[in-house]
Design an enzyme around this catalytic site. Structure first.
Site, short mmCIF file in Angstrom:
data_model
loop_
_atom_site.label_atom_id
_atom_site.label_comp_id
_atom_site.label_asym_id
_atom_site.label_seq_id
_atom_site.Cartn_x
_atom_site.Cartn_y
_atom_site.Cartn_z
N SER A 230 0.81 -1.22 0.00
CA SER A 230 0.00 0.00 0.00
C SER A 230 0.85 1.27 0.00
O SER A 230 1.99 1.28 0.47
CB SER A 230 -0.91 0.00 1.23
N GLN B 283 1.71 4.20 1.90
CA GLN B 283 1.64 4.21 3.36
C GLN B 283 2.71 5.10 3.96
O GLN B 283 3.65 5.54 3.29
CB GLN B 283 1.82 2.79 3.90
N LYS C 275 7.64 3.62 14.02
CA LYS C 275 8.12 2.53 13.18
C LYS C 275 9.07 3.03 12.09
O LYS C 275 8.82 2.85 10.90
CB LYS C 275 6.94 1.79 12.55
N GLU D 257 12.01 2.51 9.60
CA GLU D 257 12.40 1.21 9.04
C GLU D 257 13.48 1.36 7.97
O GLU D 257 13.61 2.40 7.33
CB GLU D 257 11.18 0.48 8.47
N HIS E 78 5.60 5.98 1.17
CA HIS E 78 6.33 4.97 0.41
C HIS E 78 5.42 3.82 0.04
O HIS E 78 4.33 3.66 0.59
CB HIS E 78 7.56 4.47 1.18
#
Length: 426
Positions: free
Chosen positions: A109, A111, A136, A138, A277
């Site tokens: 997705s 997101q 989060k 990452e 992204h």
């Protein structure tokens, strides 16, 4: 004294974007890891391999009656290290990071991930959707050729699409487009730039369904008959791919707003809070803070939370290179040539990649925090000294924990040993 190095069992997530059956790197590693009661269905997707203590799908210790890693670490805080416990409030045995392998067949997705304050707010308000109060950030390291969308394009690039892609421009009211074009040459840090970019992105993502579907249909038809402008050739294959996967989805228009990236094996990107992204294809090692919070807005059958996405993005336009993580030699490795360090700008985790040729050995000096390592190819042995000295045979698919303060030595047996080790060093 308990051994500071021991095998753990990962878990598998079967999201619909994952690669099917034995073609999935996740399925291959899971099968090699010997996960109990796992059978591979060639018609089912195998998307993610999880390694860590997240309560949604915690790793377990097979030699201790499948006790969860979190429960065991809570009883052995010395394996986390005092500094890590204090810095990350980890006395309950929860690691600050979560390590994954992803095998991507079709796009994830559109997101972003919330910052800590936003995560706490969303968790308090919608705990059925946002499962924990953690942020989060990452990092993704490519195992194979990888493609994705990553961060906002520089403003001049978006301005070109406004000029040469009438279907995209039609979704943006003229006053918003005019204000956007007036700030194209300003610094990306200028507040006016952020406002203008936010207004353009929000206009696209909230466009009425009938309007964006008709414009998307016109765009796809034009591309299918070869009617693209030269400036659009870079996005044409992406638009057609996304249309085949998610027909009529508003997220397809993000091809004109976000950087398209292609990573070679070993290349890496980092995404902080509020960076839009979407991963599109390939296999990656992914490491993140210990969270499963995702704010989605397109290319997904799952819940879309457009208001929270548009209100929490950073709106910093930049080339895709802004997100790249350049690896460096790992200073605590004895040889200095087989292990590299990916060190993103956050405290929760870093990742090591070790490629050890047949018969070679390499010592890694102790890290002041816990680690989890996954073997992605080859086989070998990991040994450790101290009062609880010992060794563990390792092979493709094996996942093992390394306690804080443990010196280890890796040896490749027969073939090149490749592993990725996520760690926190306080």
């Amino acid at each position: 004294m308990s051994a500071p190095v021991f095998r753990i069992s990962p878990t598998v997530q079967q999201y619909d974007w994952g690669k099917p059956g034995a073609s999935s790197k996740v399925a291959q590693l899971a099968r090699a890891a010997g996960i109990p009661n796992l059978s591979i269905d060639d018609n089912a997707p195998y998307a993610e391999l999880w390694m860590g203590t997240h309560p949604k799908s915690p790793s377990r210790i097979p030699t201790l009656n499948d006790q969860t890693l979190q429960h065991y670490l809570a009883a052995h805080p010395e394996f986390l290290g005092d500094d890590v416990i204090k810095k990350f409030d980890a006395g309950n045995g929860n690691l600050p990071f979560l390590l994954k392998i992803l095998a991507i067949q079709k796009a994830l997705s559109i997101q972003s991930h919330p910052d800590k304050a936003t995560a706490e707010k969303l968790y308090a308000e919608q705990p059925d959707i946002y499962k924990d109060p953690n942020h989060k950030p990452e990092m993704a390291v490519a195992l194979t050729a990888f493609t994705g969308l990553c961060g906002f394009l520089p403003l001049p690039n978006i301005a070109k699409f406004l000029s040469f892609t009438p279907e995209f421009a039609a979704l943006i009211p003229s006053d918003i487009a005019k204000r956007f074009l007036s700030v194209v040459e300003k610094s990306p840090e200028d507040p006016a730039v952020k406002i203008a970019l936010r207004d353009v992105f929000s206009a696209v993502m909230t466009a009425p369904e009938a309007e964006f579907k008709s414009q998307l249909a016109a765009l796809v038809k034009r591309y299918e008959v070869g009617g693209e402008h030269a400036e659009e050739r870079i996005v044409k294959p992406l638009v057609l791919t996304l249309q085949s996967q998610f027909p009529g989805d508003i997220g397809i228009f993000c091809a004109f707003l976000l950087n398209y990236i292609e990573l070679k094996p070993g290349e890496a990107i980092f995404l902080g809070a509020g960076e839009p992204h979407a991963y599109i294809s390939g296999d990656i090692v992914e490491c993140m803070a210990n969270s499963d919070n995702v704010i989605r807005a397109g290319l997904t059958p799952k819940l879309r939370d457009v208001p929270n996405l548009t209100s929490t993005l950073t709106y910093i336009p930049a080339p895709s290179t802004k997100h790249y993580v350049q690896p460096a030699p790992f200073s605590r490795a004895s040889s200095g040539q087989y292990t590299i360090l990916y060190d993103p700008p956050i405290p929760e985790f870093s990742v090591l990649q070790t490629k050890l040729p047949k018969g070679k050995r390499e010592q890694h000096k102790a890290i002041k925090g816990p680690s989890i390592a996954v073997v992605t190819a080859g086989k070998g042995v990991v040994t450790w000294g101290g009062d609880a000295k010992g060794e563990l045979e390792i092979a493709e698919g094996n996942v093992f924990f390394i306690a804080a303060g443990a010196d280890v030595e890796l040896t490749a047996k027969g073939v090149t040993l490749v592993l990725y080790r996520a760690f926190v060093d306080a």
